[in-house]
Design a protein around this motif. Sequence first.
Motif, PDB file in Angstrom:
ATOM      1  N   LEU A  96       0.871  -1.234   0.162  1.00 15.37           N
ATOM      2  CA  LEU A  96      -0.021   0.057  -0.245  1.00 15.37           C
ATOM      3  C   LEU A  96       0.956   1.204   0.271  1.00 15.37           C
ATOM      4  N   GLU A  97       1.880   1.388   0.901  1.00 14.29           N
ATOM      5  CA  GLU A  97       2.730   2.397   0.843  1.00 14.29           C
ATOM      6  C   GLU A  97       3.474   2.839  -0.643  1.00 14.29           C
ATOM      7  N   GLU A  98       3.557   1.859  -1.386  1.00 10.87           N
ATOM      8  CA  GLU A  98       4.117   1.981  -2.567  1.00 10.87           C
ATOM      9  C   GLU A  98       2.865   2.560  -3.482  1.00 10.87           C
ATOM     10  N   LEU A  99       1.830   1.937  -3.610  1.00 10.05           N
ATOM     11  CA  LEU A  99       0.631   2.252  -4.339  1.00 10.05           C
ATOM     12  C   LEU A  99       0.158   3.959  -3.980  1.00 10.05           C
ATOM     13  N   ALA A 100       0.595   4.343  -2.860  1.00 14.54           N
ATOM     14  CA  ALA A 100      -0.047   5.628  -2.294  1.00 14.54           C
ATOM     15  C   ALA A 100       1.092   6.573  -3.031  1.00 14.54           C
ATOM     16  N   VAL A 101       2.008   6.095  -3.344  1.00 14.12           N
ATOM     17  CA  VAL A 101       2.972   7.354  -4.166  1.00 14.12           C
ATOM     18  C   VAL A 101       3.161   6.893  -5.501  1.00 14.12           C
ATOM     19  N   GLY A 102       2.197   5.902  -6.088  1.00 12.17           N
ATOM     20  CA  GLY A 102       2.364   5.862  -7.513  1.00 12.17           C
ATOM     21  C   GLY A 102       3.404   4.858  -7.953  1.00 12.17           C
ATOM     22  N   LYS A 103       4.090   4.009  -7.143  1.00 11.57           N
ATOM     23  CA  LYS A 103       4.870   2.865  -7.480  1.00 11.57           C
ATOM     24  C   LYS A 103       4.499   1.605  -7.414  1.00 11.57           C
ATOM     25  N   GLY A 104       5.287   0.862  -8.045  1.00  9.26           N
ATOM     26  CA  GLY A 104       4.910  -0.876  -8.014  1.00  9.26           C
ATOM     27  C   GLY A 104       4.665  -1.095  -9.345  1.00  9.26           C
ATOM     28  N   GLU A 105       5.251  -2.108  -9.756  1.00  5.13           N
ATOM     29  CA  GLU A 105       4.990  -2.615 -11.387  1.00  5.13           C
ATOM     30  C   GLU A 105       3.715  -3.664 -11.299  1.00  5.13           C
ATOM     31  N   ALA A 106       3.239  -3.549 -12.456  1.00  7.86           N
ATOM     32  CA  ALA A 106       2.142  -4.614 -12.762  1.00  7.86           C
ATOM     33  C   ALA A 106       2.672  -6.059 -12.548  1.00  7.86           C
ATOM     34  N   GLY A 107       1.876  -6.740 -12.352  1.00  5.09           N
ATOM     35  CA  GLY A 107       1.866  -8.370 -12.220  1.00  5.09           C
ATOM     36  C   GLY A 107       0.751  -9.005 -12.705  1.00  5.09           C
ATOM     37  N   GLU A 108       0.771 -10.190 -12.245  1.00  5.71           N
ATOM     38  CA  GLU A 108      -0.278 -10.988 -12.769  1.00  5.71           C
ATOM     39  C   GLU A 108      -1.765 -10.377 -12.356  1.00  5.71           C
ATOM     40  N   MET A 109      -2.604 -10.747 -13.186  1.00  9.28           N
ATOM     41  CA  MET A 109      -3.947 -10.063 -12.926  1.00  9.28           C
ATOM     42  C   MET A 109      -4.780 -10.732 -11.877  1.00  9.28           C
ATOM     43  N   ALA A 110      -5.158 -10.315 -11.084  1.00 10.67           N
ATOM     44  CA  ALA A 110      -5.723 -10.986  -9.702  1.00 10.67           C
ATOM     45  C   ALA A 110      -7.422 -10.626  -9.964  1.00 10.67           C
ATOM     46  N   GLU A 111      -8.044 -11.419  -9.156  1.00 13.43           N
ATOM     47  CA  GLU A 111      -9.537 -11.104  -9.394  1.00 13.43           C
ATOM     48  C   GLU A 111      -9.829 -10.003  -8.750  1.00 13.43           C
ATOM     49  N   PRO A 112     -10.928  -9.035  -9.503  1.00 10.99           N
ATOM     50  CA  PRO A 112     -10.935  -7.765  -8.978  1.00 10.99           C
ATOM     51  C   PRO A 112     -11.879  -7.957  -7.709  1.00 10.99           C
ATOM     52  N   LEU A 113     -11.713  -6.908  -6.866  1.00 14.54           N
ATOM     53  CA  LEU A 113     -12.448  -6.952  -5.447  1.00 14.54           C
ATOM     54  C   LEU A 113     -14.027  -6.929  -5.996  1.00 14.54           C
ATOM     55  N   PRO A 114     -14.915  -7.606  -5.023  1.00 14.02           N
ATOM     56  CA  PRO A 114     -15.994  -7.415  -5.271  1.00 14.02           C
ATOM     57  C   PRO A 114     -16.996  -6.331  -5.112  1.00 14.02           C
ATOM     58  N   GLU A 115     -16.208  -5.422  -4.227  1.00 14.42           N
ATOM     59  CA  GLU A 115     -17.040  -4.328  -3.695  1.00 14.42           C
ATOM     60  C   GLU A 115     -16.066  -3.227  -3.760  1.00 14.42           C
ATOM     61  N   ALA A 116     -16.550  -1.921  -3.485  1.00 13.39           N
ATOM     62  CA  ALA A 116     -15.659  -0.611  -3.621  1.00 13.39           C
ATOM     63  C   ALA A 116     -15.237  -0.784  -2.433  1.00 13.39           C
TER      64      ALA A 116
END
Length: 119
Positions: free
Chosen positions: A35-55
Amino acid sequence: MYHCSGEGFSRLKQIFAMLHLRMRVVEPDRYHVPLEELAVGKGEAGEMAEPLPEAMLVFCGLGQALLNQVLEVIRVAKLPPIPLKAVLTDTNRTWNTIQLHEELLREREAIASQKAEKA
């Protein structure tokens, strides 16, 4: 922002823009990124996960007053329900999306159990 699309959520994006808040949509191929990397726009894409079922929303870098203001504006705007919300903390900053989602579900179940016991 997770799983936030459609007309109601375009209003959410307008609210964030009005409050001068940046938002990032997290796609399922980045659920493995801390999460700390996502917060600053970092992190490489990886394998596609199942989308979350809710917001789900994760608030990062907001003071308590601004967070309260954002939550109140969301409530007053009568947007579609966003059942899962969290704040980035020292405890969860190294978690990935799936870990946070699972913890939020456990918390929701615990709260529901407490309410059922009181009833």
